[in-house]
Write a protein that holds these residues in place. Structure first.
Motif, mmCIF file in Angstrom:
data_model
loop_
_atom_site.group_PDB
_atom_site.id
_atom_site.type_symbol
_atom_site.label_atom_id
_atom_site.label_comp_id
_atom_site.label_asym_id
_atom_site.label_seq_id
_atom_site.Cartn_x
_atom_site.Cartn_y
_atom_site.Cartn_z
ATOM 1 N N GLU A 1 8.178 4.023 -0.763
ATOM 2 C CA GLU A 1 8.353 2.756 -1.750
ATOM 3 C C GLU A 1 9.993 2.304 -1.706
ATOM 4 O O GLU A 1 10.077 1.369 -2.457
ATOM 5 C CB GLU A 1 8.018 3.128 -3.052
ATOM 6 N N GLU A 2 10.688 3.077 -1.273
ATOM 7 C CA GLU A 2 12.404 2.950 -1.457
ATOM 8 C C GLU A 2 12.750 1.675 -0.479
ATOM 9 O O GLU A 2 13.803 1.359 -0.358
ATOM 10 C CB GLU A 2 13.042 4.225 -1.186
ATOM 11 N N ILE A 3 11.622 1.667 0.620
ATOM 12 C CA ILE A 3 12.090 0.717 1.758
ATOM 13 C C ILE A 3 11.864 -1.013 1.152
ATOM 14 O O ILE A 3 11.021 -1.342 0.702
ATOM 15 C CB ILE A 3 10.971 0.873 2.876
ATOM 16 N N ASP A 4 12.966 -1.519 1.213
ATOM 17 C CA ASP A 4 13.194 -3.124 0.634
ATOM 18 C C ASP A 4 12.529 -3.692 1.877
ATOM 19 O O ASP A 4 13.110 -3.766 2.817
ATOM 20 C CB ASP A 4 14.289 -3.388 0.185
ATOM 21 N N ASP A 5 11.727 -4.819 1.717
ATOM 22 C CA ASP A 5 11.262 -5.961 2.735
ATOM 23 C C ASP A 5 10.880 -5.444 3.992
ATOM 24 O O ASP A 5 11.629 -5.341 5.080
ATOM 25 C CB ASP A 5 12.577 -6.896 2.839
ATOM 26 N N PRO A 6 9.842 -4.638 3.914
ATOM 27 C CA PRO A 6 9.174 -3.779 5.168
ATOM 28 C C PRO A 6 8.621 -4.833 6.097
ATOM 29 O O PRO A 6 8.149 -5.901 5.533
ATOM 30 C CB PRO A 6 8.201 -3.059 4.310
ATOM 31 N N THR A 7 8.961 -4.490 7.482
ATOM 32 C CA THR A 7 8.320 -5.438 8.500
ATOM 33 C C THR A 7 7.278 -4.557 9.293
ATOM 34 O O THR A 7 7.577 -3.282 9.036
ATOM 35 C CB THR A 7 9.266 -5.953 9.286
ATOM 36 N N CYS A 8 6.349 -5.048 9.746
ATOM 37 C CA CYS A 8 5.536 -4.307 10.686
ATOM 38 C C CYS A 8 6.354 -3.653 11.956
ATOM 39 O O CYS A 8 7.125 -4.490 12.453
ATOM 40 C CB CYS A 8 4.595 -5.460 11.434
ATOM 41 N N PRO A 9 6.290 -2.254 12.133
ATOM 42 C CA PRO A 9 6.960 -1.842 12.969
ATOM 43 C C PRO A 9 6.155 -1.895 14.412
ATOM 44 O O PRO A 9 6.907 -1.642 15.470
ATOM 45 C CB PRO A 9 6.683 -0.180 12.795
ATOM 46 N N TYR A 10 5.171 -2.692 14.656
ATOM 47 C CA TYR A 10 4.713 -2.892 15.974
ATOM 48 C C TYR A 10 4.809 -4.372 16.227
ATOM 49 O O TYR A 10 5.342 -4.604 17.420
ATOM 50 C CB TYR A 10 3.037 -2.860 15.843
ATOM 51 N N CYS A 11 4.789 -5.394 15.561
ATOM 52 C CA CYS A 11 5.112 -6.854 15.948
ATOM 53 C C CYS A 11 6.268 -7.515 14.949
ATOM 54 O O CYS A 11 6.524 -8.567 15.358
ATOM 55 C CB CYS A 11 3.930 -7.585 15.777
ATOM 56 N N ASP A 12 6.692 -6.756 14.183
ATOM 57 C CA ASP A 12 8.160 -7.238 13.441
ATOM 58 C C ASP A 12 7.804 -8.310 12.616
ATOM 59 O O ASP A 12 8.628 -8.918 12.128
ATOM 60 C CB ASP A 12 9.060 -7.556 14.358
ATOM 61 N N THR A 13 6.709 -8.586 12.239
ATOM 62 C CA THR A 13 6.288 -9.763 11.233
ATOM 63 C C THR A 13 6.557 -9.193 9.889
ATOM 64 O O THR A 13 6.488 -8.059 9.417
ATOM 65 C CB THR A 13 5.097 -10.340 11.378
ATOM 66 N N GLU A 14 6.950 -10.215 8.934
ATOM 67 C CA GLU A 14 7.112 -9.618 7.323
ATOM 68 C C GLU A 14 5.822 -9.832 6.530
ATOM 69 O O GLU A 14 6.017 -9.664 5.338
ATOM 70 C CB GLU A 14 8.415 -10.386 6.984
ATOM 71 N N ASP A 15 4.873 -10.569 7.236
ATOM 72 C CA ASP A 15 3.896 -10.873 6.267
ATOM 73 C C ASP A 15 2.895 -9.859 6.113
ATOM 74 O O ASP A 15 1.752 -9.860 7.129
ATOM 75 C CB ASP A 15 3.123 -12.108 6.864
ATOM 76 N N LEU A 16 2.957 -8.840 5.366
ATOM 77 C CA LEU A 16 2.208 -7.772 5.525
ATOM 78 C C LEU A 16 1.343 -7.655 4.044
ATOM 79 O O LEU A 16 1.577 -8.282 3.091
ATOM 80 C CB LEU A 16 3.308 -6.652 5.132
ATOM 81 N N VAL A 17 -0.060 -7.224 3.900
ATOM 82 C CA VAL A 17 -0.661 -6.938 2.958
ATOM 83 C C VAL A 17 -0.791 -5.308 2.477
ATOM 84 O O VAL A 17 -0.950 -4.394 3.406
ATOM 85 C CB VAL A 17 -2.091 -7.471 3.404
ATOM 86 N N ALA A 18 -0.304 -5.251 1.247
ATOM 87 C CA ALA A 18 -0.391 -3.994 0.858
ATOM 88 C C ALA A 18 -1.818 -3.349 0.375
ATOM 89 O O ALA A 18 -2.820 -4.292 -0.167
ATOM 90 C CB ALA A 18 0.213 -3.949 -0.621
ATOM 91 N N VAL A 19 -2.361 -2.477 1.020
ATOM 92 C CA VAL A 19 -3.553 -1.795 1.107
ATOM 93 C C VAL A 19 -3.550 -0.975 -0.191
ATOM 94 O O VAL A 19 -2.691 0.122 -0.386
ATOM 95 C CB VAL A 19 -4.083 -1.027 2.318
ATOM 96 N N GLN A 20 -4.647 -0.918 -0.783
ATOM 97 C CA GLN A 20 -4.824 -0.162 -2.052
ATOM 98 C C GLN A 20 -5.727 1.065 -2.314
ATOM 99 O O GLN A 20 -6.508 1.240 -1.627
ATOM 100 C CB GLN A 20 -4.977 -0.852 -3.453
#
Length: 52
Positions: free
Chosen positions: A33-52
């Protein structure tokens, strides 16, 4: 080495981590949770969906 240390800390533990799914490549992963503005480590997109 700063990038490698950041990645190592991001993947060390699931405690305090948020799981994400990437709508672009379809993969799931977790970041601390300390990581600000995470990106996909595979394709580098910033459009991520948090899974609950």
């Amino acid at each position: 080495m700063g990038v490698f240390n950041s990645l190592r800390r991001a993947f060390e533990s699931d405690h305090g981590a948020t799981e994400y799914r990437c709508p672009t490549c379809g993969r799931s992963f977790a970041y601390r949770e300390e990581i600000d503005d995470p990106t996909c480590p595979y394709c580098d997109t910033e459009d991520l969906v948090a899974v609950q």
